[in-house]
Design a protein around this motif. Structure first.
Motif, short mmCIF file in Angstrom:
data_model
loop_
_atom_site.label_atom_id
_atom_site.label_comp_id
_atom_site.label_asym_id
_atom_site.label_seq_id
_atom_site.Cartn_x
_atom_site.Cartn_y
_atom_site.Cartn_z
N LYS A 38 46.25 42.45 33.24
CA LYS A 38 46.94 43.37 32.39
C LYS A 38 49.00 42.73 33.18
CE LYS A 38 49.54 47.59 34.60
NZ LYS A 38 49.69 48.83 35.24
N GLN A 39 49.02 42.77 31.87
CA GLN A 39 50.42 42.34 31.96
C GLN A 39 51.43 42.63 33.12
OE1 GLN A 39 51.92 40.85 28.62
NE2 GLN A 39 53.27 40.09 29.45
N ASP A 40 51.66 42.42 33.92
CA ASP A 40 52.62 43.49 34.66
C ASP A 40 54.04 43.77 34.22
OD1 ASP A 40 52.75 41.64 37.76
OD2 ASP A 40 53.68 41.65 35.61
N SER A 41 55.10 44.83 34.31
CA SER A 41 56.60 44.98 34.40
C SER A 41 57.01 42.97 33.65
CB SER A 41 57.51 45.44 35.09
OG SER A 41 56.88 45.85 36.49
N LYS A 42 56.94 42.01 34.82
CA LYS A 42 57.57 40.74 35.05
C LYS A 42 56.63 39.85 34.28
CE LYS A 42 58.65 41.06 39.79
NZ LYS A 42 58.81 41.22 41.44
N LYS A 43 55.75 40.36 33.13
CA LYS A 43 55.35 39.15 32.51
C LYS A 43 54.54 38.34 33.06
CE LYS A 43 58.39 39.47 28.38
NZ LYS A 43 58.99 39.33 27.27
N PHE A 44 53.46 39.03 34.25
CA PHE A 44 52.65 38.09 35.15
C PHE A 44 51.64 38.62 34.67
CE2 PHE A 44 55.86 36.29 36.83
CZ PHE A 44 56.64 36.62 37.87
N LEU A 45 50.16 38.24 34.50
CA LEU A 45 48.85 38.17 34.17
C LEU A 45 48.40 38.90 35.40
CD1 LEU A 45 49.23 38.60 31.07
CD2 LEU A 45 46.72 36.91 30.84
N LYS A 46 47.24 39.43 35.49
CA LYS A 46 46.82 40.00 36.45
C LYS A 46 45.51 40.18 36.40
CE LYS A 46 50.44 41.20 39.47
NZ LYS A 46 51.32 42.79 41.01
N ILE A 47 44.32 39.62 36.92
CA ILE A 47 43.08 39.98 36.41
C ILE A 47 42.79 41.01 37.43
CG2 ILE A 47 42.17 39.16 38.83
CD1 ILE A 47 40.07 38.84 35.75
N MET A 48 41.43 41.95 36.29
CA MET A 48 41.75 43.25 36.89
C MET A 48 39.71 43.18 37.35
SD MET A 48 43.34 45.67 34.08
CE MET A 48 42.77 47.27 34.67
N PHE A 49 39.51 43.11 35.88
CA PHE A 49 37.72 42.84 36.70
C PHE A 49 37.31 41.39 35.73
CE2 PHE A 49 37.22 46.73 37.64
CZ PHE A 49 38.25 47.61 36.84
N SER A 50 36.29 41.05 35.73
CA SER A 50 35.33 40.46 35.39
C SER A 50 33.60 40.85 35.40
CB SER A 50 35.37 38.11 36.20
OG SER A 50 34.96 37.90 35.45
N TYR A 51 33.09 40.17 34.32
CA TYR A 51 32.05 40.54 33.92
C TYR A 51 31.33 39.04 33.64
CZ TYR A 51 31.38 45.10 34.15
OH TYR A 51 30.97 47.21 34.64
N ASN A 52 29.99 38.63 34.05
CA ASN A 52 28.66 37.66 33.86
C ASN A 52 27.90 38.00 33.28
OD1 ASN A 52 27.08 35.66 34.71
ND2 ASN A 52 29.21 34.78 34.11
#
Lengths: 111, 112
Positions: free
Chosen positions: A36-50
Motif C-alpha cells: 500500500k502506498q500511503d499518503s506520503k507516497k511510501f510503500l508499505k508491505i501488506m502481504f506476501s505469498y510464496n
C-alpha cells in the motif's frame, strides 16, 4: 507481454462496498506481494505469498484478505471499504531471494 | 511498469567500503525515494528527497539528486554485511494519478 499486471488501474467506489483488485504475473515467480502506498507516497508491505502460502502478513485490518488461486495470481479483496483505504496498491513478484518486479499500481478511491 | 534505471545492476564490495548506486529517470518529478529489499522480504523505505533538494543524509546513507541530469545517487558508507540487499529508486510522476514508478534495482552484496 506485461510481466506483472493489475486490474483495475483505477477503482472508485462507495464506502461500505466490497471490492477486489487482481494481480497476475507471467514471470514464473514463486513469491508475490501486495503493498500500500500511503499518503506520503511510501510503500508499505501488506502481504506476501510464496507458492500460494501466506508468508508475510503485516498489521492490516482483517477487512483485507489476499487470495492466491495459483502461484501466478494474488488477488486482494477488501470488505466494507473505508475512506482511509483510499491509496495506490502495488502488486509485485519475485523469485525467492531475488529482486521484485512491480505492477503498475491500482488507485483506489473510496467516496 | 518500471521506468527508472539503477546502475550498476549488481555490486559486490568488501565490508567497510563505501557503496554507490545510481538511478536515472526520464520525466520531471516531485520527489525520489530509495528503498531496500532484503532477500525474501518486502521493501523498506530508506529516504525521500524532494526535487528542490540536492542532498540528504540519514545515518550512513547519503542521497544526492541532480534534476538537470535526471539522476540520483545513493551512497552507503562503511558498509556492513547487513547492507546486502537490493536497492530501488522510485520516482513519482507529475501526473495526477499519484503513482510512483520503480527502477529495476541494484543488487548489493557485501563481502566479509
Amino acid at each position: 507481454d506485461t510481466a506483472v499486471s493489475q486490474t483495475p488501474k483505477y477503482l472508485v467506489t462507495q464506502m461500505g462496498n466490497d471490492k477486489s483488485i487482481k494481480c497476475e504475473q507471467n514471470l514464473g515467480h514463486d513469491t508475490m506481494y501486495w503493498y500500500k502506498q500511503d499518503s506520503k507516497k511510501f510503500l508499505k508491505i501488506m502481504f506476501s505469498y510464496n507458492n500460494k502460502e501466506l508468508i508475510i502478513n503485516e498489521t492490516v485490518p482483517n477487512r483485507f484478505s489476499p487470495k492466491s488461486p495459483d502461484k501466478a495470481h494474488l488477488n486482494l479483496h477488501i470488505n466494507s471499504l473505508e475512506l482511509g483505504d483510499s491509496a495506490v496498491y502495488f502488486c509485485a513478484s519475485s523469485l525467492p531471494g531475488n529482486t521484485q518486479y512491480f505492477g503498475p499500481g491500482t488507485r483506489l478511491t473510496v467516496l | 511498469s518500471q521506468q527508472g534505471e539503477e546502475d550498476p545492476q549488481a555490486l559486490s564490495i568488501q565490508e567497510g567500503e563505501n557503496a554507490t548506486m545510481n538511478c536515472s529517470y526520464k520525466t520531471s518529478i516531485n520527489n525520489l525515494q530509495w528503498y531496500r529489499q532484503n532477500s525474501g522480504r518486502g521493501l523498506v523505505h530508506l529516504i525521500l528527497i524532494r526535487s528542490n533538494e540536492r542532498e540528504k543524509h540519514s545515518g550512513r546513507l547519503r542521497v544526492t539528486l541532480d534534476t538537470s541530469k535526471k539522476s540520483s545517487s545513493l551512497l552507503i558508507t562503511a558498509s556492513r554485511a547487513a547492507d546486502t540487499a537490493s536497492y530501488f529508486c522510485a520516482t513519482d510522476t507529475l501526473n495526477r494519478d499519484d503513482k510512483i514508478i520503480f527502477g529495476k534495482g541494484t543488487r548489493l552484496h557485501i563481502l566479509p
